[in-house]
Design a protein around this motif. Structure first.
Motif, mmCIF file in Angstrom:
data_model
loop_
_atom_site.group_PDB
_atom_site.id
_atom_site.type_symbol
_atom_site.label_atom_id
_atom_site.label_comp_id
_atom_site.label_asym_id
_atom_site.label_seq_id
_atom_site.Cartn_x
_atom_site.Cartn_y
_atom_site.Cartn_z
ATOM 1 N N ALA A 6 -16.812 -41.633 -24.809
ATOM 2 C CA ALA A 6 -16.089 -40.373 -24.738
ATOM 3 C C ALA A 6 -16.968 -40.281 -23.803
ATOM 4 O O ALA A 6 -17.335 -38.513 -23.619
ATOM 5 N N VAL A 7 -18.649 -40.594 -24.414
ATOM 6 C CA VAL A 7 -19.576 -40.123 -23.241
ATOM 7 C C VAL A 7 -19.605 -39.998 -22.061
ATOM 8 O O VAL A 7 -19.652 -39.258 -21.413
ATOM 9 N N ASP A 110 -22.225 -41.063 -32.956
ATOM 10 C CA ASP A 110 -22.517 -39.950 -33.635
ATOM 11 C C ASP A 110 -22.821 -39.296 -34.870
ATOM 12 O O ASP A 110 -22.268 -38.067 -34.997
ATOM 13 N N GLN A 129 -22.214 -36.196 -32.527
ATOM 14 C CA GLN A 129 -20.676 -36.150 -32.048
ATOM 15 C C GLN A 129 -21.053 -34.227 -31.825
ATOM 16 O O GLN A 129 -20.266 -33.778 -31.079
ATOM 17 N N GLN A 130 -21.617 -33.635 -33.310
ATOM 18 C CA GLN A 130 -21.258 -32.695 -32.970
ATOM 19 C C GLN A 130 -22.158 -31.325 -31.981
ATOM 20 O O GLN A 130 -22.416 -31.237 -30.934
ATOM 21 N N PHE A 132 -22.938 -33.429 -29.141
ATOM 22 C CA PHE A 132 -22.515 -34.454 -28.140
ATOM 23 C C PHE A 132 -21.085 -32.806 -28.265
ATOM 24 O O PHE A 132 -20.800 -31.938 -26.063
ATOM 25 N N SER A 133 -20.248 -32.594 -28.534
ATOM 26 C CA SER A 133 -19.220 -31.633 -28.323
ATOM 27 C C SER A 133 -19.474 -30.100 -28.431
ATOM 28 O O SER A 133 -18.082 -29.298 -27.992
ATOM 29 N N SER A 134 -20.156 -30.287 -29.149
ATOM 30 C CA SER A 134 -21.138 -28.221 -29.127
ATOM 31 C C SER A 134 -21.399 -27.530 -28.157
ATOM 32 O O SER A 134 -21.792 -26.431 -28.644
ATOM 33 N N LEU A 137 -21.495 -31.375 -24.301
ATOM 34 C CA LEU A 137 -20.639 -31.494 -23.160
ATOM 35 C C LEU A 137 -19.948 -29.959 -22.755
ATOM 36 O O LEU A 137 -19.736 -29.609 -21.086
ATOM 37 N N PRO A 138 -19.935 -29.135 -23.982
ATOM 38 C CA PRO A 138 -19.481 -27.414 -23.285
ATOM 39 C C PRO A 138 -20.600 -26.634 -22.104
ATOM 40 O O PRO A 138 -20.391 -26.311 -20.899
ATOM 41 N N TYR A 141 -19.813 -29.057 -18.484
ATOM 42 C CA TYR A 141 -18.814 -28.364 -18.058
ATOM 43 C C TYR A 141 -19.088 -27.574 -17.462
ATOM 44 O O TYR A 141 -18.274 -26.618 -17.068
#
Length: 167
Positions: A6-7, A110, A129-130, A132-134, A137-138, A141
């Motif tokens: 995922a990463v 994660d 996980q939080q 990375f995703s919050s 990664l944001p 991008y």
């Protein structure tokens, strides 16, 4: 799917696409007889960071994201790039760094705590996980999309396929 899957591929796809965008931006400057420093210093709005800094931040979010998630040494890279060649070199070094991580380094990442700076005198701790995703990664991008937007705004002939690394 593993956390590694995922990463790492997400970071690598965009780092490679930005390398292609830099090549197109450099060619655009040559064809239009634009000083590359003008494009590297361009912003979408006066209070936003310039193109060169957007590339530096993309690089930082990828490298530091992988390092924080795997609890390895967080790299510190001075922001000294002022040319397309130097920005490409920074991306190449970041790609090599991200590629150096192995899937087993991300096992359980994660669910592990990740502590990161959130201002000059503050840090925040989140589960991997939080984080990375919050956060990672944001931000990654955001700066990649802003870099793309700056180039497009300045007439570089690029589109979504270039952003995605499909050209």
């Amino acid at each position: 799917m593993s956390f590694y899957d995922a990463v790492v591929p997400a970071y690598l796809q965009m780092l490679n696409s930005l390398t292609g965008l830099l090549t197109k931006a450099e060619a655009h400057c040559a064809a239009k007889k634009i000083d590359p420093a003008v494009l590297i210093g361009s912003r979408l709005f006066p209070d936003m960071l310039p193109f060169g800094k957007q590339i530096q931040l993309v690089s930082d979010f990828a490298a530091k994201g992988c390092a924080r998630l795997t609890h390895t040494e967080v790299p510190s890279v001075p922001d000294t790039e002022t040319t397309f060649a130097e920005l490409k070199q920074r991306l190449a070094k970041t790609i090599d760094f991200v590629k150096s991580f192995k899937p087993e380094q991300f096992e359980g990442a994660d669910a592990k705590d990740v502590t990161f700076p959130a201002g000059p005198d503050r840090s925040v701790t989140l589960k991997g996980q939080q984080f990375f995703s919050s956060v990672s990664l944001p931000n990654f991008y955001f700066h990649a999309a802003t870099a793309h937007g700056i180039l497009r705004h300045n007439g570089v002939e690029i589109g979504k396929r270039d952003f995605l690394g499909m050209n």
